[in-house]
Design a protein around this motif. Structure first.
Motif, short mmCIF file in Angstrom:
data_model
loop_
_atom_site.label_atom_id
_atom_site.label_comp_id
_atom_site.label_asym_id
_atom_site.label_seq_id
_atom_site.Cartn_x
_atom_site.Cartn_y
_atom_site.Cartn_z
N ALA A 409 -12.46 -26.62 -22.10
CA ALA A 409 -12.13 -25.90 -23.34
C ALA A 409 -12.29 -24.40 -23.16
N VAL A 410 -13.27 -23.97 -22.31
CA VAL A 410 -13.46 -22.53 -22.13
C VAL A 410 -12.58 -21.98 -21.00
N ARG A 411 -11.73 -22.86 -20.47
CA ARG A 411 -10.77 -22.40 -19.45
C ARG A 411 -9.34 -22.51 -19.99
N ILE A 412 -9.25 -22.91 -21.27
CA ILE A 412 -7.94 -22.93 -21.91
C ILE A 412 -7.99 -21.84 -22.97
N LEU A 413 -7.37 -20.72 -22.70
CA LEU A 413 -7.45 -19.64 -23.67
C LEU A 413 -6.49 -19.94 -24.80
N GLY A 414 -6.97 -19.81 -26.02
CA GLY A 414 -6.14 -20.17 -27.16
C GLY A 414 -6.38 -21.61 -27.54
N ASP A 415 -5.34 -22.22 -28.09
CA ASP A 415 -5.43 -23.57 -28.63
C ASP A 415 -5.73 -24.62 -27.55
N VAL A 416 -6.65 -25.52 -27.84
CA VAL A 416 -6.93 -26.63 -26.90
C VAL A 416 -6.20 -27.87 -27.42
N THR A 417 -5.18 -28.29 -26.70
CA THR A 417 -4.44 -29.49 -27.10
C THR A 417 -4.42 -30.45 -25.91
N PRO A 418 -4.19 -31.76 -26.17
CA PRO A 418 -4.16 -32.71 -25.05
C PRO A 418 -3.15 -32.30 -23.98
N GLU A 419 -2.01 -31.74 -24.39
CA GLU A 419 -0.98 -31.34 -23.41
C GLU A 419 -1.49 -30.21 -22.53
N ARG A 420 -2.17 -29.23 -23.17
CA ARG A 420 -2.66 -28.08 -22.40
C ARG A 420 -3.82 -28.49 -21.49
N VAL A 421 -4.66 -29.45 -21.96
CA VAL A 421 -5.75 -29.95 -21.11
C VAL A 421 -5.14 -30.60 -19.86
N LYS A 422 -4.12 -31.41 -20.08
CA LYS A 422 -3.49 -32.12 -18.96
C LYS A 422 -2.91 -31.12 -17.95
N MET A 423 -2.25 -30.11 -18.50
CA MET A 423 -1.63 -29.09 -17.64
C MET A 423 -2.69 -28.41 -16.77
N LEU A 424 -3.82 -28.07 -17.41
CA LEU A 424 -4.89 -27.39 -16.66
C LEU A 424 -5.53 -28.34 -15.64
N GLN A 425 -5.74 -29.58 -16.06
CA GLN A 425 -6.34 -30.56 -15.13
C GLN A 425 -5.50 -30.66 -13.86
N GLU A 426 -4.18 -30.73 -14.05
CA GLU A 426 -3.29 -30.88 -12.89
C GLU A 426 -3.34 -29.65 -12.00
N ALA A 427 -3.29 -28.48 -12.61
CA ALA A 427 -3.29 -27.24 -11.81
C ALA A 427 -4.62 -27.09 -11.07
N ASP A 428 -5.72 -27.38 -11.78
CA ASP A 428 -7.05 -27.27 -11.17
C ASP A 428 -7.17 -28.25 -10.00
N HIS A 429 -6.63 -29.44 -10.20
CA HIS A 429 -6.69 -30.47 -9.17
C HIS A 429 -5.95 -30.00 -7.90
N VAL A 430 -4.80 -29.38 -8.09
CA VAL A 430 -4.04 -28.88 -6.93
C VAL A 430 -4.89 -27.84 -6.18
N PHE A 431 -5.49 -26.92 -6.93
CA PHE A 431 -6.27 -25.83 -6.32
C PHE A 431 -7.48 -26.39 -5.57
#
Ligand code: XMP
Length: 525
Positions: A409-431
């Protein structure tokens, strides 16, 4: 944070470090423990030594005061009556000098950094601390005052090239004092001196090692819990996972229940991954609270970082409380509280401004009416890691990067939605996967991806895109208080960027954060 009684400590003897406010005080205790000598830190203003600790020796830390100034901290009388070896470091040296009739003065120039010390041959009992060689040794200085005249009962054991008195020892008693900091890694023979202090002057057996820690802590847990049943809140982090593993070893699988609150804000595959590691160690009772919907609902439309943190902290507690109140068999709550947290909550951090309201599963409320079992409240993080390895937890778990309590939640700037969480999880996983694959995972102290609240224009194939941005953060640090930027190869970063844009739908731009802490913080919120 509740205080535990003196009897909770894992060993009944050790070296006492009196804290005069130096930035290095905790490091003294850590170094001693690394060398196998158990040690504790207490505020220099306390009126007596801790009850229940057989004090083998005392170290007086450095500090910002000047001994000749009004109101500066003093040497408590009880230190002398203990009749044990004493080592004064920097301000601690100046206290000993002042107390014994020597002279401390404002140094003509503040000395900071490396100096070359020449050891002199001495006869007092503390001469065992120094190896007498003709070659000078590098020592780390950080002081504004120095010694003008040494007390008549002392002899000089070391001087620097600049003729600063760097070490003195008492002629007949086991007392030594150093102007430099042996606890700092830049002091070439600093660890050796601390080892000699513990072993040769305090006559300690240096047996505070991984296995001894496991054995004494298991016994401690068995004493505290008796025939009770422990509930342990797991966050996926190192401290709570090792706490659960140690409780399991001490009490067996029937008396330990781990609860994992799946907030939906964890890293990709986090819950099953950690659960699997604990199961391998024999954990039979694991409750996963599926709380993702609740967290998403309550966070909907919230963009203010502090508000996000407060909501998450409250929900964590409510979820956990809800579970505990439905299960009356629990007598104890297991927490992974660490020694630096305990020391800090005893007043050292008092008065500091709140930059972020931190929380973790260690912040559960007293109204749970469970007794606390905190096996690590006397330990440093590196000791907890060594216990985790002794217990058979895999290295990849023990040496994971820290993860904040409020999660993604503190790595998603702005609104926290399931779609944005998923997007971040995937990007973080790649990194993170790429860091591991390239053998770079341990280069940063912490690394992660952040989803920014901005869109920008890009081109993919022949088409214009207007999509979101990911920031990559990779920092060096030792404790998260300050941070530098990890030096990752540009070719690696561009490869990760390509991969994120290709694999994570909705992202068309990746940036790398090159800000240190301070002025920035590590997390973006
Ligand atoms: P900042 O962002 O304050 O982070 O520079 C320093 C370190 O603390 C972690 N962090 C937290 N850890 N609860 C935690 O347990 C929190 O609320 C929290 N906020 C930040 C952060 O990941 C970094 O390692």
């Amino acid at each position: 944070m509740s205080q535990s009684s003196a009897a909770d400590r894992p060993l009944d003897h050790g070296i006492l470090v009196l804290d005069y406010g130096s930035q290095y005080t905790l490091l003294i205790a850590r170094r001693l423990r690394e060398l196998g000598a158990y040690s504790e830190v207490i505020d220099s203003r306390v009126k007596s030594p801790p009850a229940g600790l057989n004090v083998n020796g005392v170290i007086l830390s450095g500090g910002p005061d000047s001994v000749y100034e009004e109101g500066s901290r003093t040497l408590p009388d009880w230190v002398t009556t203990l009749n044990v070896p004493v080592l004064g470091i920097c301000y601690g040296m100046q206290l000993l000098v002042e107390q014994s009739g020597g002279k401390v003065r404002g140094a003509t120039k503040r000395e900071y950094g490396r100096a070359a010390m020449h050891v002199r041959s001495t006869k007092g009992p503390a001469s065992v601390l120094f190896e007498t060689t003709s070659a000078p040794q590098t020592v780390w200085m950080s002081h504004g005052d120095d010694i003008g005249a040494i007390p008549k009962d002392y002899e000089t054991a070391g001087v620097t090239d600049e003729q600063v008195i760097a070490a003195i020892i008492h002629k007949t008693l086991p007392i030594a004092a150093l102007q430099y900091h042996p606890e700092v890694a830049h002091s070439e023979k600093g660890a050796d001196l601390l080892k000699r202090f513990a072993r040769d002057l305090c006559k300690m057996t240096l047996d505070w090692d991984g296995q001894a820690r496991v054995e004494t802590l298991c016994k401690h847990i068995q004493d505290v819990v008796g025939t009770g049943h422990v509930l342990v809140a797991c966050s996926g982090g190192v401290d709570s996972t090792v706490t659960a593993a140690l409780l399991l070893k001490a009490l067996g699988p029937e008396r330990v229940t781990a609860v994992f609150c799946d907030t939906g804000l964890l890293r990709k595959n986090e819950v099953p991954w950690v659960a699997e590691k604990l199961k391998v160690l024999g954990l039979r009772h694991l409750e996963v609270l599926s709380s993702a919907d609740l967290f998403m609902r309550e966070l909907k439309g919230i963009t203010d970082p502090e508000q996000k943190r407060k909501i998450i902290g409250r929900l964590f507690i409510e979820e956990f409380e809800g579970y505990a109140s439905k299960h009356k068999e629990f007598t104890h709550l297991g927490q992974g509280t660490l020694y630096p947290d305990v020391i800090e909550s005893a007043g050292h951090g008092a008065g500091a401004k709140v930059i972020k309201s931190h929380h973790n599963v260690g912040g559960l409320p007293d109204r749970l009416a469970l007794k606390l079992v905190e096996p690590f409240r006397w330990l440093f993080k590196d000791e907890v890691r060594s216990i985790g390895l002794c217990l058979g937890l895999p290295d990849e778990l023990i040496h994971r990067h820290p993860f904040p309590g409020p999660g993604l939640a503190v790595r998603i700037l702005g609104d926290v939605t399931p779609e944005r969480v998923k997007m971040l999880q995937e990007a973080d996983h790649v990194f993170i996967s790429a860091l591991r694959e390239h053998g770079l995972y341990q280069v940063p102290w912490q690394a992660f991806a952040v989803l920014l609240p901005i869109k920008s224009v890009g081109v993919m194939g022949d088409n214009r895109t207007y999509q979101q941005t990911i920031a990559l953060r990779a920092v060096t640090s030792s404790d998260g208080m300050t941070a530098g930027v990890a030096d990752l190869p540009m070719s690696f970063l561009t490869r990760v960027s390509d991969q994120i844009v290709r694999q994570v739908h909705g992202i068309n731009r990746v940036v790398f954060d090159i800000t240190t802490k301070p002025p920035a913080t590590i997390e973006w919120e």
